[in-house]
Structures are given as C-alpha cells and as structure tokens.
Design a protein around this motif. Sequence first.
Motif, PDB file in Angstrom:
ATOM      1  N   ASN A 292       3.635  23.070 -17.635  1.00 51.12           N
ATOM      2  CA  ASN A 292       3.867  24.263 -18.446  1.00 51.12           C
ATOM      3  C   ASN A 292       4.195  23.958 -19.900  1.00 51.12           C
ATOM      4  O   ASN A 292       3.993  24.801 -20.768  1.00 51.12           O
ATOM      5  CB  ASN A 292       5.007  25.096 -17.841  1.00 51.12           C
ATOM      6  N   THR A 293       4.704  22.765 -20.164  1.00 50.43           N
ATOM      7  CA  THR A 293       5.157  22.459 -21.523  1.00 50.43           C
ATOM      8  C   THR A 293       4.469  21.247 -22.134  1.00 50.43           C
ATOM      9  O   THR A 293       4.783  20.870 -23.258  1.00 50.43           O
ATOM     10  CB  THR A 293       6.685  22.227 -21.537  1.00 50.43           C
ATOM     11  N   SER A 294       3.536  20.631 -21.407  1.00 47.69           N
ATOM     12  CA  SER A 294       2.848  19.454 -21.958  1.00 47.69           C
ATOM     13  C   SER A 294       1.435  19.385 -21.405  1.00 47.69           C
ATOM     14  O   SER A 294       0.838  20.416 -21.079  1.00 47.69           O
ATOM     15  CB  SER A 294       3.658  18.190 -21.655  1.00 47.69           C
ATOM     16  N   ILE A 295       0.910  18.178 -21.259  1.00 47.42           N
ATOM     17  CA  ILE A 295      -0.487  18.013 -20.838  1.00 47.42           C
ATOM     18  C   ILE A 295      -0.654  18.381 -19.371  1.00 47.42           C
ATOM     19  O   ILE A 295      -1.579  19.084 -18.990  1.00 47.42           O
ATOM     20  CB  ILE A 295      -0.945  16.563 -21.072  1.00 47.42           C
ATOM     21  N   GLY A 296       0.248  17.863 -18.539  1.00 44.61           N
ATOM     22  CA  GLY A 296       0.202  18.144 -17.113  1.00 44.61           C
ATOM     23  C   GLY A 296      -0.586  17.119 -16.329  1.00 44.61           C
ATOM     24  O   GLY A 296      -1.708  16.772 -16.698  1.00 44.61           O
ATOM     25  N   ALA A 297       0.014  16.601 -15.262  1.00 46.56           N
ATOM     26  CA  ALA A 297      -0.658  15.656 -14.374  1.00 46.56           C
ATOM     27  C   ALA A 297       0.243  15.388 -13.179  1.00 46.56           C
ATOM     28  O   ALA A 297       1.446  15.681 -13.201  1.00 46.56           O
ATOM     29  CB  ALA A 297      -0.964  14.343 -15.093  1.00 46.56           C
ATOM     30  N   ASP A 298      -0.341  14.813 -12.124  1.00 44.55           N
ATOM     31  CA  ASP A 298       0.455  14.389 -10.972  1.00 44.55           C
ATOM     32  C   ASP A 298       1.214  13.102 -11.260  1.00 44.55           C
ATOM     33  O   ASP A 298       2.212  12.805 -10.600  1.00 44.55           O
ATOM     34  CB  ASP A 298      -0.448  14.185  -9.754  1.00 44.55           C
ATOM     35  N   GLY A 299       0.727  12.328 -12.213  1.00 46.97           N
ATOM     36  CA  GLY A 299       1.400  11.079 -12.546  1.00 46.97           C
ATOM     37  C   GLY A 299       0.724  10.390 -13.710  1.00 46.97           C
ATOM     38  O   GLY A 299      -0.296  10.865 -14.234  1.00 46.97           O
ATOM     39  N   ILE A 300       1.310   9.272 -14.133  1.00 44.94           N
ATOM     40  CA  ILE A 300       0.745   8.465 -15.227  1.00 44.94           C
ATOM     41  C   ILE A 300       0.496   7.055 -14.740  1.00 44.94           C
ATOM     42  O   ILE A 300       1.355   6.441 -14.105  1.00 44.94           O
ATOM     43  CB  ILE A 300       1.681   8.420 -16.451  1.00 44.94           C
ATOM     44  N   GLU A 301      -0.687   6.548 -15.032  1.00 41.51           N
ATOM     45  CA  GLU A 301      -1.016   5.140 -14.817  1.00 41.51           C
ATOM     46  C   GLU A 301      -0.827   4.424 -16.154  1.00 41.51           C
ATOM     47  O   GLU A 301      -1.510   4.719 -17.132  1.00 41.51           O
ATOM     48  CB  GLU A 301      -2.451   4.979 -14.333  1.00 41.51           C
ATOM     49  N   PHE A 302       0.119   3.491 -16.189  1.00 41.27           N
ATOM     50  CA  PHE A 302       0.361   2.679 -17.380  1.00 41.27           C
ATOM     51  C   PHE A 302      -0.412   1.371 -17.232  1.00 41.27           C
ATOM     52  O   PHE A 302      -0.167   0.609 -16.298  1.00 41.27           O
ATOM     53  CB  PHE A 302       1.853   2.404 -17.552  1.00 41.27           C
TER      54      PHE A 302
ATOM     55  N   LYS B  17       5.820   1.679 -24.557  1.00 42.06           N
ATOM     56  CA  LYS B  17       7.036   0.978 -24.991  1.00 42.06           C
ATOM     57  C   LYS B  17       8.107   0.975 -23.911  1.00 42.06           C
ATOM     58  O   LYS B  17       9.292   1.120 -24.166  1.00 42.06           O
ATOM     59  CB  LYS B  17       7.576   1.601 -26.284  1.00 42.06           C
ATOM     60  N   ARG B  18       7.653   0.810 -22.658  1.00 48.46           N
ATOM     61  CA  ARG B  18       8.540   0.669 -21.503  1.00 48.46           C
ATOM     62  C   ARG B  18       9.384   1.907 -21.210  1.00 48.46           C
ATOM     63  O   ARG B  18      10.330   1.844 -20.444  1.00 48.46           O
ATOM     64  CB  ARG B  18       9.466  -0.547 -21.682  1.00 48.46           C
ATOM     65  N   GLN B  19       9.048   3.041 -21.807  1.00 44.79           N
ATOM     66  CA  GLN B  19       9.788   4.273 -21.544  1.00 44.79           C
ATOM     67  C   GLN B  19       9.067   5.095 -20.460  1.00 44.79           C
ATOM     68  O   GLN B  19       8.828   6.291 -20.615  1.00 44.79           O
ATOM     69  CB  GLN B  19       9.926   5.085 -22.830  1.00 44.79           C
ATOM     70  N   HIS B  20       8.747   4.425 -19.375  1.00 49.52           N
ATOM     71  CA  HIS B  20       7.850   5.009 -18.386  1.00 49.52           C
ATOM     72  C   HIS B  20       8.353   6.319 -17.798  1.00 49.52           C
ATOM     73  O   HIS B  20       7.629   7.318 -17.756  1.00 49.52           O
ATOM     74  CB  HIS B  20       7.608   4.011 -17.252  1.00 49.52           C
TER      75      HIS B  20
ATOM     76  N   ILE C 126      -3.700   8.341 -18.358  1.00 51.79           N
ATOM     77  CA  ILE C 126      -3.805   6.881 -18.494  1.00 51.79           C
ATOM     78  C   ILE C 126      -3.298   6.518 -19.875  1.00 51.79           C
ATOM     79  O   ILE C 126      -3.809   7.019 -20.888  1.00 51.79           O
ATOM     80  CB  ILE C 126      -5.260   6.412 -18.307  1.00 51.79           C
ATOM     81  N   LEU C 127      -2.277   5.664 -19.924  1.00 49.13           N
ATOM     82  CA  LEU C 127      -1.693   5.221 -21.184  1.00 49.13           C
ATOM     83  C   LEU C 127      -1.663   3.703 -21.221  1.00 49.13           C
ATOM     84  O   LEU C 127      -1.400   3.049 -20.206  1.00 49.13           O
ATOM     85  CB  LEU C 127      -0.255   5.737 -21.352  1.00 49.13           C
ATOM     86  N   GLU C 128      -1.943   3.155 -22.380  1.00 47.20           N
ATOM     87  CA  GLU C 128      -1.786   1.717 -22.557  1.00 47.20           C
ATOM     88  C   GLU C 128      -0.295   1.389 -22.582  1.00 47.20           C
ATOM     89  O   GLU C 128       0.513   2.093 -23.188  1.00 47.20           O
ATOM     90  CB  GLU C 128      -2.443   1.269 -23.861  1.00 47.20           C
ATOM     91  N   GLU C 129       0.074   0.303 -21.935  1.00 46.81           N
ATOM     92  CA  GLU C 129       1.479  -0.090 -21.847  1.00 46.81           C
ATOM     93  C   GLU C 129       2.117  -0.273 -23.217  1.00 46.81           C
ATOM     94  O   GLU C 129       3.269   0.117 -23.443  1.00 46.81           O
ATOM     95  CB  GLU C 129       1.606  -1.378 -21.036  1.00 46.81           C
TER      96      GLU C 129
ATOM     97  N   LEU D  14      -5.276  -7.379 -15.637  1.00 48.20           N
ATOM     98  CA  LEU D  14      -4.885  -5.987 -15.820  1.00 48.20           C
ATOM     99  C   LEU D  14      -3.854  -5.617 -14.757  1.00 48.20           C
ATOM    100  O   LEU D  14      -4.023  -5.949 -13.577  1.00 48.20           O
ATOM    101  CB  LEU D  14      -6.095  -5.065 -15.693  1.00 48.20           C
ATOM    102  N   PHE D  15      -2.798  -4.935 -15.170  1.00 51.17           N
ATOM    103  CA  PHE D  15      -1.754  -4.530 -14.228  1.00 51.17           C
ATOM    104  C   PHE D  15      -1.459  -3.048 -14.431  1.00 51.17           C
ATOM    105  O   PHE D  15      -1.368  -2.569 -15.564  1.00 51.17           O
ATOM    106  CB  PHE D  15      -0.477  -5.335 -14.447  1.00 51.17           C
ATOM    107  N   LEU D  16      -1.341  -2.319 -13.314  1.00 50.62           N
ATOM    108  CA  LEU D  16      -1.067  -0.884 -13.351  1.00 50.62           C
ATOM    109  C   LEU D  16       0.310  -0.590 -12.790  1.00 50.62           C
ATOM    110  O   LEU D  16       0.690  -1.099 -11.728  1.00 50.62           O
ATOM    111  CB  LEU D  16      -2.096  -0.118 -12.518  1.00 50.62           C
ATOM    112  N   ARG D  17       1.056   0.251 -13.519  1.00 48.92           N
ATOM    113  CA  ARG D  17       2.305   0.794 -13.010  1.00 48.92           C
ATOM    114  C   ARG D  17       2.160   2.306 -12.945  1.00 48.92           C
ATOM    115  O   ARG D  17       1.756   2.944 -13.925  1.00 48.92           O
ATOM    116  CB  ARG D  17       3.489   0.409 -13.893  1.00 48.92           C
TER     117      ARG D  17
END
Length: 267
Positions: free
Chosen positions: A37-47, A23-26, A16-19, A56-59
């Motif tokens: 393997n090279t970072s935090i790891g997740a199935d996806g990001i909720e912005f 900076k729109r680099q989704h 989960i990241l604040e929009e 509140l809006f989620l992308r």
Amino acid sequence: MIPFVKAHACGNDFLILEEEVAKRQHAMVARRLCSRNTSIGADGIEFLERKPNGELFLRLFNADGSEAELSGNGTRCVAAWLASSEGRDRVIFGTHGGPRICRVIDNADPVYLIESEMGVPRVMPRTIELPGVGSVVGAMVNVGNPHFVLFTESEDFGAHGLTWQALGAQISTSPLFPHGTNVEFVKILSNDEIAFRIYERGCGPTTSSGTGTCASSAAAMALRGIGRELTAVAEGGPQKTVWPSNEAAMRLTGPAEIICRGEALGL
C-alpha cells in the motif's frame, strides 16, 4: 535512489536488489519496499551478492523482514533477470539452503521457462497437536527450508473445520516450529497431478511457491505413492516436478517473468 527489478513466478512476486545497494540493511529494506500500500510491493526481496571470485549468492528476506533460507520461485526470478540482462542461460546460486542450479529452457523475454535443481527433499510423517484443533496428520518436508504438508479432500482446501488460510496461519506460527514453517494443503487429483495451497512463513497466503511445489510433490510421491513426474497446480498456475528416487535431487520447472525495473527513494 535504490535501483530494483521486479519479477514474478506464477504470481509469487519478488524484488531483486544488488547487495552493494542494500548496504546490509536487509530487514528494514524488505519491510519498506515490500509494503503493497505504501511502496512497490512484493512477497519478498532477493538480495544478489556478487563475490570477488565470480560466485553469486542470494539472501531472501520476506515482506515482514524475516530471513528465509531460500525461495525456489525467487531464485528462478533472479535467473530470469540474469538471462535478460546478461544473457546467462545457466547460473549457479549459493543460498542458505544450499546451492541451486538454474537453466533457461525457453526464452520469450520477458517470460522465461526455467528448470531448477532443488536438492534432495527429506520427508518425515508427523502428527502435531494444535490447541482448539486437535491432532493434525501431515509430514515435515525439508527442501532447503521447512514445510509442513497435509492432505485434504475438501473442495476449498480447508481442513479440521477451518479454512486453509486460518489453519495455515496457526501451524506456521506454532511453538512446535520454533523457526516457523511454510504450510501446504494438498489434494491428489491423479497419479500425475496434484493441486495445493500455500501459507508462506513470513508472508502469508501466496499464489505460488517453488519450494512449496517441491515439498507438496515430495510428500505426495513419498507418502501417497503417486508418480515421480508431476504437475503441481497452485492458484498462480502449474509447475512441473521430477523426483527420480528418494535419494535423488528434485527438478522443478516453471516460468518467471520480468515485470519492471525502477528506482525507489532512498531509505
């Protein structure tokens, strides 16, 4: 540094990241931070975007950088985070799949049990033709995002001589679905219980999916005539669905757990 929160719903994990931080680099941020393997790891990001009027809006961006309309589990993870960090027990999110209302019905921080209103599912039986496979009977289901649901009686959820993972990959990326589709393999266990497996668009096999749970339940209810209140069991555990009628909104209840907070190196 990029502040993040990590949470999961039945093993389906999200950052989960604040929009304003993204900076729109989704797409780039999702590909970098979701790498296991090279970072935090997740199935996806909720912005999470906080609009000036308080809305509140989620992308949602998948691990491969593609954008999806919404995630039922991801939305629930953000609701759990806002319950933990801001004490909210009810929240409305705008998404590209329509608004979603989440209510906390049990709080055992860091685990939250949340009921979500998931909109009105649309179920349409469809048979597709796949090269090397032939006719595949199933249903297109829209729950704010696209799904193709097929029923199987196989113990391992395979169908048409293929594993569910292999067939799911072929269906998900088929030209028959120009924008891709999520794929669920469903077994009817009883009048009030199903089991299923998920091949998720832009991610691959996942242990759970909120919209996949709803799509699987809706197809079973509408096409197999089973009960309108179900337990739907995926590899990551059970969730509950209630769909009073074909014209009503479906309700989904399941857990979400906050895993950690941290900071990622700047991108």
